[in-house]
Scaffold this motif. Structure first.
Motif, PDB file in Angstrom:
ATOM      1  N   GLN A  88      13.254  18.426 -20.112  1.00  0.00           N
ATOM      2  CA  GLN A  88      12.898  19.274 -21.244  1.00  0.00           C
ATOM      3  C   GLN A  88      12.053  20.434 -20.751  1.00  0.00           C
ATOM      4  O   GLN A  88      10.936  20.260 -20.284  1.00  0.00           O
ATOM      5  CB  GLN A  88      12.122  18.505 -22.309  1.00  0.00           C
ATOM      6  CG  GLN A  88      11.847  19.341 -23.553  1.00  0.00           C
ATOM      7  CD  GLN A  88      11.106  18.565 -24.624  1.00  0.00           C
ATOM      8  OE1 GLN A  88      10.308  17.681 -24.345  1.00  0.00           O
ATOM      9  NE2 GLN A  88      11.383  18.876 -25.889  1.00  0.00           N
ATOM     10  N   TYR A 117      16.619  12.946 -18.549  1.00  0.00           N
ATOM     11  CA  TYR A 117      16.689  14.200 -19.273  1.00  0.00           C
ATOM     12  C   TYR A 117      15.561  15.108 -18.791  1.00  0.00           C
ATOM     13  O   TYR A 117      14.491  14.652 -18.396  1.00  0.00           O
ATOM     14  CB  TYR A 117      16.517  13.984 -20.785  1.00  0.00           C
ATOM     15  CG  TYR A 117      17.745  13.476 -21.483  1.00  0.00           C
ATOM     16  CD1 TYR A 117      18.101  12.130 -21.436  1.00  0.00           C
ATOM     17  CD2 TYR A 117      18.569  14.350 -22.201  1.00  0.00           C
ATOM     18  CE1 TYR A 117      19.247  11.670 -22.075  1.00  0.00           C
ATOM     19  CE2 TYR A 117      19.707  13.887 -22.857  1.00  0.00           C
ATOM     20  CZ  TYR A 117      20.035  12.554 -22.783  1.00  0.00           C
ATOM     21  OH  TYR A 117      21.155  12.108 -23.420  1.00  0.00           O
ATOM     22  N   ARG A 171       5.340  14.765 -16.698  1.00  0.00           N
ATOM     23  CA  ARG A 171       5.179  16.227 -16.773  1.00  0.00           C
ATOM     24  C   ARG A 171       4.959  16.759 -15.367  1.00  0.00           C
ATOM     25  O   ARG A 171       3.941  16.451 -14.735  1.00  0.00           O
ATOM     26  CB  ARG A 171       4.010  16.605 -17.676  1.00  0.00           C
ATOM     27  CG  ARG A 171       3.925  18.104 -17.928  1.00  0.00           C
ATOM     28  CD  ARG A 171       2.873  18.444 -18.976  1.00  0.00           C
ATOM     29  NE  ARG A 171       3.162  17.892 -20.281  1.00  0.00           N
ATOM     30  CZ  ARG A 171       3.955  18.441 -21.175  1.00  0.00           C
ATOM     31  NH1 ARG A 171       4.576  19.579 -20.887  1.00  0.00           N
ATOM     32  NH2 ARG A 171       4.123  17.873 -22.364  1.00  0.00           N
ATOM     33  N   LEU A 221      16.148  20.107 -24.417  1.00  0.00           N
ATOM     34  CA  LEU A 221      16.389  18.795 -23.805  1.00  0.00           C
ATOM     35  C   LEU A 221      17.787  18.760 -23.207  1.00  0.00           C
ATOM     36  O   LEU A 221      18.780  18.846 -23.927  1.00  0.00           O
ATOM     37  CB  LEU A 221      16.242  17.691 -24.849  1.00  0.00           C
ATOM     38  CG  LEU A 221      14.843  17.137 -25.022  1.00  0.00           C
ATOM     39  CD1 LEU A 221      14.641  16.563 -26.405  1.00  0.00           C
ATOM     40  CD2 LEU A 221      14.570  16.059 -23.977  1.00  0.00           C
ATOM     41  N   GLU A 241       7.654   7.877 -22.039  1.00  0.00           N
ATOM     42  CA  GLU A 241       6.688   8.904 -22.431  1.00  0.00           C
ATOM     43  C   GLU A 241       6.830  10.189 -21.628  1.00  0.00           C
ATOM     44  O   GLU A 241       6.195  11.183 -21.947  1.00  0.00           O
ATOM     45  CB  GLU A 241       5.269   8.356 -22.297  1.00  0.00           C
ATOM     46  CG  GLU A 241       4.981   7.232 -23.278  1.00  0.00           C
ATOM     47  CD  GLU A 241       3.534   6.782 -23.236  1.00  0.00           C
ATOM     48  OE1 GLU A 241       3.162   5.919 -24.056  1.00  0.00           O
ATOM     49  OE2 GLU A 241       2.776   7.293 -22.400  1.00  0.00           O
ATOM     50  N   TYR A 243      19.059   6.782 -18.358  1.00  0.00           N
ATOM     51  CA  TYR A 243      19.404   8.198 -18.475  1.00  0.00           C
ATOM     52  C   TYR A 243      18.189   9.025 -18.066  1.00  0.00           C
ATOM     53  O   TYR A 243      17.055   8.650 -18.359  1.00  0.00           O
ATOM     54  CB  TYR A 243      19.757   8.558 -19.929  1.00  0.00           C
ATOM     55  CG  TYR A 243      20.802   7.687 -20.569  1.00  0.00           C
ATOM     56  CD1 TYR A 243      20.472   6.411 -21.030  1.00  0.00           C
ATOM     57  CD2 TYR A 243      22.099   8.129 -20.732  1.00  0.00           C
ATOM     58  CE1 TYR A 243      21.428   5.600 -21.619  1.00  0.00           C
ATOM     59  CE2 TYR A 243      23.058   7.328 -21.332  1.00  0.00           C
ATOM     60  CZ  TYR A 243      22.713   6.067 -21.773  1.00  0.00           C
ATOM     61  OH  TYR A 243      23.672   5.275 -22.356  1.00  0.00           O
ATOM     62  N   LEU A 301       9.155  18.701 -18.493  1.00  0.00           N
ATOM     63  CA  LEU A 301       8.897  17.305 -18.845  1.00  0.00           C
ATOM     64  C   LEU A 301      10.183  16.541 -18.549  1.00  0.00           C
ATOM     65  O   LEU A 301      11.257  16.914 -19.042  1.00  0.00           O
ATOM     66  CB  LEU A 301       8.541  17.229 -20.326  1.00  0.00           C
ATOM     67  CG  LEU A 301       7.958  15.956 -20.925  1.00  0.00           C
ATOM     68  CD1 LEU A 301       6.794  15.448 -20.109  1.00  0.00           C
ATOM     69  CD2 LEU A 301       7.542  16.211 -22.354  1.00  0.00           C
ATOM     70  N   LEU A 336      19.429   5.125 -27.810  1.00  0.00           N
ATOM     71  CA  LEU A 336      18.597   5.406 -26.649  1.00  0.00           C
ATOM     72  C   LEU A 336      17.123   5.292 -27.001  1.00  0.00           C
ATOM     73  O   LEU A 336      16.695   5.702 -28.081  1.00  0.00           O
ATOM     74  CB  LEU A 336      18.851   6.830 -26.140  1.00  0.00           C
ATOM     75  CG  LEU A 336      19.796   6.978 -24.963  1.00  0.00           C
ATOM     76  CD1 LEU A 336      21.178   6.505 -25.348  1.00  0.00           C
ATOM     77  CD2 LEU A 336      19.818   8.414 -24.478  1.00  0.00           C
ATOM     78  N   PHE A 337      16.355   4.743 -26.065  1.00  0.00           N
ATOM     79  CA  PHE A 337      14.914   4.644 -26.211  1.00  0.00           C
ATOM     80  C   PHE A 337      14.276   5.395 -25.037  1.00  0.00           C
ATOM     81  O   PHE A 337      14.632   5.143 -23.884  1.00  0.00           O
ATOM     82  CB  PHE A 337      14.471   3.181 -26.227  1.00  0.00           C
ATOM     83  CG  PHE A 337      14.962   2.438 -27.427  1.00  0.00           C
ATOM     84  CD1 PHE A 337      16.206   1.833 -27.424  1.00  0.00           C
ATOM     85  CD2 PHE A 337      14.197   2.363 -28.574  1.00  0.00           C
ATOM     86  CE1 PHE A 337      16.688   1.166 -28.541  1.00  0.00           C
ATOM     87  CE2 PHE A 337      14.663   1.689 -29.701  1.00  0.00           C
ATOM     88  CZ  PHE A 337      15.909   1.101 -29.687  1.00  0.00           C
ATOM     89  N   PHE A 338      13.354   6.292 -25.362  1.00  0.00           N
ATOM     90  CA  PHE A 338      12.781   7.168 -24.353  1.00  0.00           C
ATOM     91  C   PHE A 338      11.403   6.713 -23.889  1.00  0.00           C
ATOM     92  O   PHE A 338      10.608   6.196 -24.682  1.00  0.00           O
ATOM     93  CB  PHE A 338      12.659   8.599 -24.898  1.00  0.00           C
ATOM     94  CG  PHE A 338      13.959   9.354 -24.899  1.00  0.00           C
ATOM     95  CD1 PHE A 338      14.922   9.107 -25.860  1.00  0.00           C
ATOM     96  CD2 PHE A 338      14.215  10.295 -23.920  1.00  0.00           C
ATOM     97  CE1 PHE A 338      16.131   9.788 -25.855  1.00  0.00           C
ATOM     98  CE2 PHE A 338      15.412  10.995 -23.908  1.00  0.00           C
ATOM     99  CZ  PHE A 338      16.374  10.732 -24.876  1.00  0.00           C
ATOM    100  N   PHE A 345      12.218  13.117 -18.835  1.00  0.00           N
ATOM    101  CA  PHE A 345      12.275  11.863 -19.594  1.00  0.00           C
ATOM    102  C   PHE A 345      13.307  10.918 -18.997  1.00  0.00           C
ATOM    103  O   PHE A 345      14.378  11.331 -18.560  1.00  0.00           O
ATOM    104  CB  PHE A 345      12.688  12.130 -21.045  1.00  0.00           C
ATOM    105  CG  PHE A 345      11.615  12.715 -21.907  1.00  0.00           C
ATOM    106  CD1 PHE A 345      11.661  14.064 -22.253  1.00  0.00           C
ATOM    107  CD2 PHE A 345      10.587  11.936 -22.404  1.00  0.00           C
ATOM    108  CE1 PHE A 345      10.687  14.615 -23.058  1.00  0.00           C
ATOM    109  CE2 PHE A 345       9.604  12.476 -23.214  1.00  0.00           C
ATOM    110  CZ  PHE A 345       9.657  13.819 -23.540  1.00  0.00           C
ATOM    111  N   PHE A 401      20.558  16.788 -20.618  1.00  0.00           N
ATOM    112  CA  PHE A 401      20.954  15.561 -19.935  1.00  0.00           C
ATOM    113  C   PHE A 401      21.185  15.844 -18.457  1.00  0.00           C
ATOM    114  O   PHE A 401      21.848  16.814 -18.091  1.00  0.00           O
ATOM    115  CB  PHE A 401      22.229  15.033 -20.581  1.00  0.00           C
ATOM    116  CG  PHE A 401      22.901  13.927 -19.817  1.00  0.00           C
ATOM    117  CD1 PHE A 401      24.132  14.142 -19.218  1.00  0.00           C
ATOM    118  CD2 PHE A 401      22.317  12.677 -19.717  1.00  0.00           C
ATOM    119  CE1 PHE A 401      24.771  13.126 -18.529  1.00  0.00           C
ATOM    120  CE2 PHE A 401      22.951  11.657 -19.017  1.00  0.00           C
ATOM    121  CZ  PHE A 401      24.180  11.883 -18.425  1.00  0.00           C
TER     122      PHE A 401
END
Lengths: 113, 109
Positions: free
Chosen positions: A37, A35, A109, A43, A106, A33, A88, A102-104, A90, A45
């Protein structure tokens, strides 16, 4: 460490340019995924890929595109960059086709000058 | 679409204090997660909790799906707990999480 790897961590570029952000999901995860921000939008999608195919699309601009490769890593391409694209970005991954946990990573930027 | 509201928007605590963060959502969900975004921008998974109660050290969470809310409890807060706490939900099989605006927590020594 979530196991999701994103590069680059920081990127500064000029308006009108094109950049590519890269993401490697956790081992065994088939879904990726993206995203965005930003300060004013929170945030948001952008897009989801599952096992190489686009599965869901969110608020992704036409100037942006993504793909997932056979080794499951993904790239987000941002073109004709505008000041408002500074944010940012992600990447997240999950094992399931339908979200699940879900695991994001770092994040990358992006600053557009 | 589904609305996610978090409260309070800002919270300032002294180290050692306890707090409760709330997440209300406007429709039934099949996925709910809590995240902590630290001052460096990293989004860290806290809980995957579409229903029920879970605990992890000083943190615990409860989701009452039938009443459309979730609570995150932080006990004996530490300065490292500072950051923004996000609740995110998914409805059906839309394929993405919808995030709330977050609760910004500042823990003072």
């Amino acid at each position: 460490d979530s196991g999701v790897t994103q590069t680059p961590k920081h990127l500064i570029t000029a308006t009108g340019q094109r950049v590519t952000l890269r993401c490697s999901p956790r081992s065994g995860d088939l879904s990726v995924y993206w995203y965005q921000q930003s300060l004013d939008q929170g945030l948001q999608f952008l897009i989801q890929y599952y096992n190489g195919e686009e599965r869901a699309k969110g608020n992704i601009l036409e100037r942006f595109s993504a793909q997932q490769f056979p080794d499951l890593h993904s790239e987000l391409n941002l073109s004709s960059l505008e000041l408002g694209d500074s944010a940012l970005y992600f990447c997240a991954s999950s094992v399931a086709k339908i979200t699940g946990e879900l695991f994001f990573g770092e994040g990358s930027r992006l600053t557009v000058l | 679409g589904i609305q996610v509201e978090q409260s309070p928007p800002d919270l300032i605590l002294q180290e050692g204090a306890n707090s409760t963060l709330r997440c209300n959502f406007s429709d039934s969900v099949n996925n709910l997660q809590w995240f902590h975004q630290n001052p460096w921008g990293q989004l860290i998974n806290l809980f995957y909790i579409p229903s029920g109660t879970k605990q992890n050290g000083r943190l615990s969470a409860t989701t009452v799906a039938t009443e459309r809310y979730s609570l995150l409890y932080i006990s004996s807060s530490q300065t490292t707990d500072s950051g923004v706490y996000f609740c995110a939900v998914e409805r059906g099989s839309q394929g993405n999480l919808i995030f709330g605006k977050g609760t910004k927590l500042s823990v003072k020594p």
